[in-house]
Design a protein around this motif. Sequence first.
Motif, PDB file in Angstrom:
ATOM      1  N   THR A 290     -17.545  39.641  37.567  1.00  0.00           N
ATOM      2  CA  THR A 290     -16.671  40.758  37.794  1.00  0.00           C
ATOM      3  C   THR A 290     -16.086  41.003  36.311  1.00  0.00           C
TER       4      THR A 290
ATOM      5  N   ASP B 130     -21.454  47.598  43.502  1.00  0.00           N
ATOM      6  CA  ASP B 130     -20.365  48.251  43.509  1.00  0.00           C
ATOM      7  C   ASP B 130     -19.081  46.755  43.458  1.00  0.00           C
ATOM      8  N   GLY B 131     -18.326  47.149  42.577  1.00  0.00           N
ATOM      9  CA  GLY B 131     -18.232  45.311  42.523  1.00  0.00           C
ATOM     10  C   GLY B 131     -17.897  44.857  41.443  1.00  0.00           C
TER      11      GLY B 131
ATOM     12  N   THR C 230     -14.668  46.749  37.251  1.00  0.00           N
ATOM     13  CA  THR C 230     -12.882  46.349  37.533  1.00  0.00           C
ATOM     14  C   THR C 230     -11.810  46.648  36.327  1.00  0.00           C
TER      15      THR C 230
ATOM     16  N   LYS D 128     -12.176  35.863  46.802  1.00  0.00           N
ATOM     17  CA  LYS D 128     -12.243  37.204  46.481  1.00  0.00           C
ATOM     18  C   LYS D 128     -12.017  37.718  47.836  1.00  0.00           C
ATOM     19  N   ARG D 129     -12.024  37.142  48.321  1.00  0.00           N
ATOM     20  CA  ARG D 129     -11.588  37.909  50.558  1.00  0.00           C
ATOM     21  C   ARG D 129     -11.854  36.300  50.848  1.00  0.00           C
TER      22      ARG D 129
ATOM     23  N   HIS E  37     -20.865  40.087  45.296  1.00  0.00           N
ATOM     24  CA  HIS E  37     -20.972  41.715  46.076  1.00  0.00           C
ATOM     25  C   HIS E  37     -21.968  41.468  47.468  1.00  0.00           C
TER      26      HIS E  37
ATOM     27  N   LEU F  84     -19.994  39.909  49.876  1.00  0.00           N
ATOM     28  CA  LEU F  84     -18.614  40.084  50.819  1.00  0.00           C
ATOM     29  C   LEU F  84     -19.026  41.961  51.249  1.00  0.00           C
TER      30      LEU F  84
ATOM     31  N   ASP G 197     -17.779  42.062  55.138  1.00  0.00           N
ATOM     32  CA  ASP G 197     -17.717  43.159  55.403  1.00  0.00           C
ATOM     33  C   ASP G 197     -18.353  44.343  56.981  1.00  0.00           C
TER      34      ASP G 197
END
Length: 344
Positions: free
Chosen positions: A160, A196-197, A200, A217-218, A233, A236, A240
């Motif tokens: 990021t 996306d991601g 930042t 990150k999660r 990413h 992630l 999701d």
Amino acid sequence: MARPEEHRQTERSLTMSRAMVEAIAHEMREDDAVFYMGEDVADYGGIFDSTEGLLDEFGRDRIMDVPISETAYIGAAVGAAQGGMRPIAELMFVDFFGVGMDQIYNQMAKNTYMSGGALSVPMVLTAAVGGTYNDAAQHSQTLYGTFAHLPGMKVVVPSTAYDAKGLLHTAIRDDDPVVYLFHKRLMGIGWLPAPDGPKTGVPEEAYTIPFGRADIKREGADATVVTLGLHVHRALAAADSLADDGIDAEVIDLRTLAPLDIETIRDSVAKTGRLVVVDEDYRSYGLTGEIIAGVAEGDLAALDAVERVALPDVPIPYARPMENEVIPDTDDITAAIRRVRSDE
């Protein structure tokens, strides 16, 4: 256990390339010993925008275009570092490291040890890594595992803009050689759209991120996914999508390979019992095996299931369908997480 970092509140958001340039500019203003050298880094601003705008402020004595001779300019950077400067030398593509490998591994990485500590080599070697844009076998590798395997160098791979800036401040200030690898797909340049991601919030002031500290990150309870760079990413996105099915995956961004934060990974696996390691580097003799071994050595009984998702041991194809087949994507990661959960 580490927790997701609280990024400072800021209305600014930067691409990864702009965050890197901001860190370089700050360090160059603070320390006249810092300079940047590489192919097409001055007038062109780096083909991945890694130095865009720096020539206007610092001039050609400190933002240097070099001939296409990696051996020569990496060797020059090593000598400058030993002489008290803090050079940043950019390899346009990490695939070119072989041309200057003697300067990297036998000089940059070893001279402090060979001199009994009399010499330090405070330099940063930067390079673009990764595929997914059809540049064929000699311009699409990651190879960070190669540098992490060879002692004497610290290895950094941000995912990021926030991490890119903080880690680059740390790298430039370090008194040991640092290999700082940025994924082309994350830089946010117009001709190579980023997912996306990576763009930042980034504070204007300088800040550092310690090496050897992974970032969760999660958070999740059902499976641990360990990865870095672009595949943070993709992991992630996979996590999701699985949340809709009641699968709660934790995603750990390594950020540095050397030093490696194995404790954060072990703590996560102790909670989840299931491990998926995702890597854009080659499968054999690489990061995936190292992470799994490190977890097993710590507590083998905690590891109920494990999956590796990595590049097969083949040159990366030029043709888009074939490249897409060999480089892991979100679907591959999703399937691997489902597999480690299949025994429940």
